[in-house]
Design a protein around this motif. Sequence first.
Motif, PDB file in Angstrom:
ATOM      1  N   ASP A  48     -39.592  11.013  43.249  1.00 16.07           N
ATOM      2  CA  ASP A  48     -39.205  10.049  44.284  1.00 16.07           C
ATOM      3  C   ASP A  48     -39.013  10.743  45.630  1.00 16.07           C
ATOM      4  O   ASP A  48     -39.149  10.114  46.683  1.00 16.07           O
ATOM      5  N   ASN A  72     -25.494   7.469  37.488  1.00 16.01           N
ATOM      6  CA  ASN A  72     -26.710   7.595  36.674  1.00 16.01           C
ATOM      7  C   ASN A  72     -26.637   8.818  35.759  1.00 16.01           C
ATOM      8  O   ASN A  72     -26.800   8.702  34.557  1.00 16.01           O
ATOM      9  N   GLU A  90     -23.467   9.985  40.524  1.00 17.03           N
ATOM     10  CA  GLU A  90     -24.896   9.988  40.873  1.00 17.03           C
ATOM     11  C   GLU A  90     -25.368  11.443  40.915  1.00 17.03           C
ATOM     12  O   GLU A  90     -24.606  12.344  41.270  1.00 17.03           O
ATOM     13  N   ASN A 107     -27.341  13.550  42.799  1.00 16.18           N
ATOM     14  CA  ASN A 107     -27.297  14.476  43.934  1.00 16.18           C
ATOM     15  C   ASN A 107     -25.867  14.946  44.216  1.00 16.18           C
ATOM     16  O   ASN A 107     -25.644  16.118  44.554  1.00 16.18           O
ATOM     17  N   ASP A 133     -35.000   7.834  46.797  1.00 14.01           N
ATOM     18  CA  ASP A 133     -35.164   8.590  48.044  1.00 14.01           C
ATOM     19  C   ASP A 133     -35.902   7.819  49.148  1.00 14.01           C
ATOM     20  O   ASP A 133     -35.525   7.944  50.331  1.00 14.01           O
TER      21      ASP A 133
HETATM   22  O1  RIB Z   1     -29.849   9.865  41.778  1.00 16.57           O
HETATM   23  C1  RIB Z   1     -31.123   9.851  42.366  1.00 16.57           C
HETATM   24  C2  RIB Z   1     -31.395  11.127  43.108  1.00 16.57           C
HETATM   25  O2  RIB Z   1     -31.386  12.225  42.198  1.00 16.57           O
HETATM   26  C3  RIB Z   1     -32.733  11.191  43.792  1.00 16.57           C
HETATM   27  O3  RIB Z   1     -32.607  11.933  44.975  1.00 16.57           O
HETATM   28  C4  RIB Z   1     -33.588  11.943  42.810  1.00 16.57           C
HETATM   29  O4  RIB Z   1     -34.687  12.570  43.431  1.00 16.57           O
HETATM   30  C5  RIB Z   1     -32.614  12.925  42.220  1.00 16.57           C
HETATM   31  O5  RIB Z   1     -32.529  14.039  43.053  1.00 16.57           O
END
Ligand code: RIB
Length: 319
Positions: free
Chosen positions: A14, A162, A168, A170, A244
Amino acid sequence: MTTKIILDTDPGIDDAMAILFAEASPEIELVGLTCVFGNADIDTSTRNALYLKERFGFQCDVAKGASQPLERPPVGASVAVHGENGFGDVAITEPTISADPRPAHQYIIDSVKAAPGEITLVAVGPLTNLALALQQAPEITDLVKEVVIMGGAFGTHDHTGNVTPFAEANVHDDPHAADIVFTAAWPVTVVGLDVTHEAFFSNDYIDTLRDTCGEVGEFIWDISRFYLDFYKARMGVDGCFVHDPSAIAYVIDPSLFEVRKGPIRVVCDGPAEGLTLQKHKDTKHKTDDWADKPAQSVAVKVNDQALLDLYLDTMSRFG
Ligand code: RIB
Ligand code: CA
């Protein structure tokens, strides 16, 4: 007027969708790609950025950045999502071009100082490079135009995480860096799961990209096979969320999003490591670690159809 951006990224499938979106957009001047560990190790993510630059003829710089988080032990590459090579294990040739000799955080500092007030930092990976830039040159907070981040999850529409139930990827990859970046005195807009899980690239949509966006569309289709298999196996859906590219969409057209203001902190250890919390109510407390921090913007609503139309329309310039 175009917006100059440095895109901090961990390519990543992404990420590639976002990088190519930025390159295609007439509203954006892509000044540099600064790479960070995350979806892949730092050598792989930098190699992938150089590959995109060489194959699709970008003018931008590429700089190699951090290989690990500031404090926490590394989580490891997201091989299950992005493949061993970060591009869904589609075979790619080794680039013949090299990265800028400076580490990414130095490249960011130098670029921002050379163009005060002009550069928007867009970060779509762990926030380590931005935190290192802030630690070395805190004065850049006054020189950056804006900071746009894909990361975090604030619970809107019940989107809480996630990689963990409450984090999340990142932010979870480097929560200390994220807390530094969110609490710095520069204007931050966070485009997190609250909105990226509200926009969806269906398999049919990606087929249309392949059929209408030339070699770039075919490349995105090829590398996304692995990604879509992951989504199908993990979530039972035929398509993927728009992570992204949503940060790039915000730069091009912020009116696609509704934002909420308030200081943001990150939980840096324990089972909720990587949890992002925004204090968006003006309440008074005896203890308040948000109170003296700057109000930042969190995207809480997206016009997803308009975002999908913008992406396809912009990418069709490659057709
Ligand atoms: O949670 C989604 C993010 O984590 C996106 O930036 C994906 O590329 C991963 O890095
Ligand atoms: Ca990413």
